[in-house]
Design a protein around this motif. Sequence first.
Motif, PDB file in Angstrom:
ATOM      1  N   LYS A   1      -5.129  -1.896  65.192  1.00  0.00           N
ATOM      2  CA  LYS A   1      -6.081  -1.359  66.167  1.00  0.00           C
ATOM      3  C   LYS A   1      -6.931  -0.279  65.481  1.00  0.00           C
ATOM      4  N   GLY A   2      -8.253  -0.400  65.631  1.00  0.00           N
ATOM      5  CA  GLY A   2      -9.162   0.577  65.039  1.00  0.00           C
ATOM      6  C   GLY A   2      -9.602   0.257  63.626  1.00  0.00           C
ATOM      7  N   ILE A   3      -9.102  -0.838  63.074  1.00  0.00           N
ATOM      8  CA  ILE A   3      -9.375  -1.129  61.661  1.00  0.00           C
ATOM      9  C   ILE A   3     -10.852  -1.440  61.394  1.00  0.00           C
ATOM     10  N   GLU A   4     -11.535  -2.057  62.341  1.00  0.00           N
ATOM     11  CA  GLU A   4     -12.951  -2.376  62.117  1.00  0.00           C
ATOM     12  C   GLU A   4     -13.782  -1.113  61.962  1.00  0.00           C
ATOM     13  N   GLU A   5     -13.443  -0.083  62.718  1.00  0.00           N
ATOM     14  CA  GLU A   5     -14.156   1.190  62.588  1.00  0.00           C
ATOM     15  C   GLU A   5     -13.913   1.804  61.207  1.00  0.00           C
ATOM     16  N   ILE A   6     -12.677   1.686  60.735  1.00  0.00           N
ATOM     17  CA  ILE A   6     -12.350   2.239  59.419  1.00  0.00           C
ATOM     18  C   ILE A   6     -13.053   1.434  58.327  1.00  0.00           C
TER      19      ILE A   6
END
Length: 191
Positions: free
Chosen positions: A138-143
Amino acid sequence: MLDLSDIYLYLEERLSYKRYTHSKNVADLAEALAGHYGCDQRKARLAGLIHDCSKEEKYDDLVYYARKSGFPVDQESYRIPEVLHGPASVYVSKTVFGITDEEILSAVRYHVTGRESMTLMEKIIFIADYIEPSRKIKGIEEIRALAYNDLDGAVLYALDLTILYVIEKKGLLHHDTVSARNFLIGSATQI
């Protein structure tokens, strides 16, 4: 030092298919990030490739390797087995692969926890490990979006998610992870 092809062969023979694929992905991504940030691409590729070389070893072997790594390993690390493969992989890198470059070894050592005052190479390996293509967090695309624009921001976001995950699992937080996060926040707020 062993030829790169021999290191690939060693890893392919000793790691599961999933872990071997992960290691190759991290190597590719680390090389790309290093090129983007003006870091030594050859070293980044090598560090990315070997970062998990001891990941699938038994706990007793991890403890032995970590103690022999040449890097400090605190008692806290022995209570969090997930972090032991960082220093343990340093030992394998030195004794099996013949790697002596401290920049590479340090990036391997701290790829799991991070640490205060991380070097550029350490940040690259840390984030390449976190965001490589097979990861589904979760949140990996932002990273991933941050990684090529704001490396410190990407590392900070990954540290935040790691800390939240460990807290949700009621696990022990390693002090190096907290120190890495606090240092990045402190650096960003300095005038």
